[in-house]
Design an enzyme around this catalytic site. Structure first.
Site, PDB file in Angstrom:
ATOM      1  N   SER A 117      -2.668 -12.630   4.411  1.00 22.38           N
ATOM      2  CA  SER A 117      -3.249 -12.552   3.067  1.00 22.38           C
ATOM      3  C   SER A 117      -2.297 -13.181   2.045  1.00 22.38           C
ATOM      4  O   SER A 117      -2.743 -13.748   1.047  1.00 22.38           O
ATOM      5  CB  SER A 117      -3.576 -11.109   2.685  1.00 22.38           C
ATOM      6  OG  SER A 117      -2.409 -10.324   2.588  1.00 22.38           O
ATOM      7  N   LYS A 128       0.803  -1.224   0.000  1.00 23.52           N
ATOM      8  CA  LYS A 128       0.000   0.000   0.000  1.00 23.52           C
ATOM      9  C   LYS A 128       0.835   1.273   0.000  1.00 23.52           C
ATOM     10  O   LYS A 128       0.306   2.355  -0.265  1.00 23.52           O
ATOM     11  CB  LYS A 128      -0.945  -0.003   1.199  1.00 23.52           C
ATOM     12  CG  LYS A 128      -1.924  -1.158   1.208  1.00 23.52           C
ATOM     13  CD  LYS A 128      -2.963  -1.054   0.095  1.00 23.52           C
ATOM     14  CE  LYS A 128      -4.100  -2.025   0.379  1.00 23.52           C
ATOM     15  NZ  LYS A 128      -5.269  -1.766  -0.429  1.00 23.52           N
TER      16      LYS A 128
END
Lengths: 113, 312
Positions: free
Chosen positions: B258, B44
């Site tokens: 994840s 991110k």
């Protein structure tokens, strides 16, 4: 519950013929839809395609009507359906074949990330 | 030369690591892009600068103003790092069931945290952020779910890096989330190497969100275009944790949970292929998930915990 009008688009030219015996599959119901299944998380259903399984599911649990399919018989935009964890929108959609013992999972689309 | 003027110059150009041990098919190679190597610790970081630069360029964001963003953690951390250096305040709307480490890091970087009900998942954080933005028009919401600079950052950086380092790539696998990584890298690869397949992996979030009152609360990120995807798998918490452990045990990669899900999805995809090369994204390192017990506790216990805590 509007079932007859949905049959044609659902089967998409592949009616359940006498040579194709509907096979049993398990369907996982998400929390948000369990009011329609008396709170049960995994229910039995049958069919040869995802569309047939969902039609059978709607016949067994009429309370699900309106949550799975749109008026035109296509999958509701906020509903994802998976055959053994594979999203059917990227396979053959409602025509995706199912085999005996497959698990169909229904999940609402929510935000991630 | 590995010498830099700003921490932000360290964003991107992450390494690609062979993870072939994870492939169920010896003729299918798997490479992992280690996004945990970014300075803020996740993929991110790439979109944080891009979204802030975009808001400055279109005149919405000016020095001293406050940025508002709904985030389950990593976007918030990336924004906090950039905002601190550039002189903006940051308010992050965070579901109250994210791992404690994410909250701690956000606080360390100086972000103000507004908690949303964890039972409502990321949907709840989005709703609350939208309400706050209406109440206080001086807040500048970047909104990663609908911000084109999210996917464009990946089109401009992550995609070209992958094709440069792995020109033989046939399949790209990443987590769905906002869909920014998949849209940006997917479009770049398809524009530059026709035939590449793009595969999404997602957790069964909709099953876990207890606060979902009806289907009408459903959410599809505005930047998501299903035509970019060729396949999508759901990977459940238990499998995600098992593969997070395999990444560590077989490859020495200490990743977030994840990444375990994405590795599991890549293995499912590899099993459908005769041969070829898969590139996967490892979105972050394992540091922020130590409190989950993912590597140490009994699998049943961790699985049960994972149904209550948001690890994505």
């Amino acid at each position: 519950m509007g079932m007859p009008t949905r049959e044609a688009p659902l089967y998409a030219g592949k009616p359940l013929s006498s040579t194709e015996v509907a096979v049993p599959v398990e369907v996982r119901i998400p929390t948000v839809m369990r009011a329609a299944t008396d709170g049960v998380a995994t229910v039995p259903s049958e069919g040869n395609t995802v569309g047939e399984v969902l039609t059978d599911l709607l016949a067994r649990f009429p309370g699900l009507d309106g949550s799975l399919l749109d008026a035109d018989g296509s999958l509701h935009k906020f509903v994802n359906v998976y055959v053994n964890d594979d999203d059917v929108r990227y396979l053959d959609k409602l025509d995706t074949k199912v085999s005996a013992g497959d698990t169909l999972s229904i999940l609402p689309a929510v935000a991630g990330g | 030369m590995a010498r830099y003027d700003s921490i932000l110059d360290l964003v991107g150009d992450t390494p690609l690591l062979a993870l072939h041990q994870l492939s169920p098919n010896p003729r299918v190679k798997i490479w992992g892009k280690l996004e945990g190597q970014n300075p803020g610790g996740s993929v991110k970081d790439r979109i944080a600068s891009a979204m802030i630069d975009g808001a400055v360029a279109d005149g919405r964001l000016k020095s001293g103003m406050t940025i508002l963003e709904p985030s389950s953690g990593n976007t918030g951390i990336g924004l906090a790092m950039v905002a601190r250096l550039r002189g903006y305040k940051l308010r992050v709307v965070l579901p109250d069931n994210v791992s404690i480490e994410r909250r701690q890091i956000l606080e360390i970087f100086g972000a103000e945290i507004v908690l949303s009900p964890g039972a409502e998942g990321s949907n709840g954080a989005i709703r609350l952020a939208e309400k706050l933005a209406v109440e206080d028009p001086s807040l500048v919401m970047l909104f990663q779910y609908g911000n084109d600079n999210n996917w464009r950052a990946h089109y401009a950086t992550t995609g070209p890096e992958i094709l440069r380092d792995c020109p033989e790539v046939d399949v790209f696998v990443a987590g769905l989330g906002t869909s920014g990584t998949l849209m940006g890298v997917g479009r770049y690869l398809k524009d530059n190497k026709p035939g590449v397949k793009v595969v999404a992996v997602e957790p069964p979030a909709g099953e876990l969100v207890q606060g979902l009152r009806s289907l009408q609360d459903g959410f599809i990120p505005p930047i998501f275009d299903p035509d970019v995807l060729d396949r999508k798998f759901v990977v459940r918490p238990r499998e995600s944790i098992e593969w997070t452990r395999r990444l560590l045990d077989d490859c020495g990669v200490f990743s977030g949970i994840s990444a375990g899900a994405i590795a599991a999805g890549a293995a499912k995809m590899a099993a459908t292929m005769d041969e070829g090369t898969i590139v996967i994204v490892i979105p972050d390192g394992g540091w922020k998930y130590l409190s989950s017990g993912a590597w140490t506790d009994d699998l049943d216990v961790v699985e049960e915990r994972a149904t209550r805590i948001n690890y994505w």
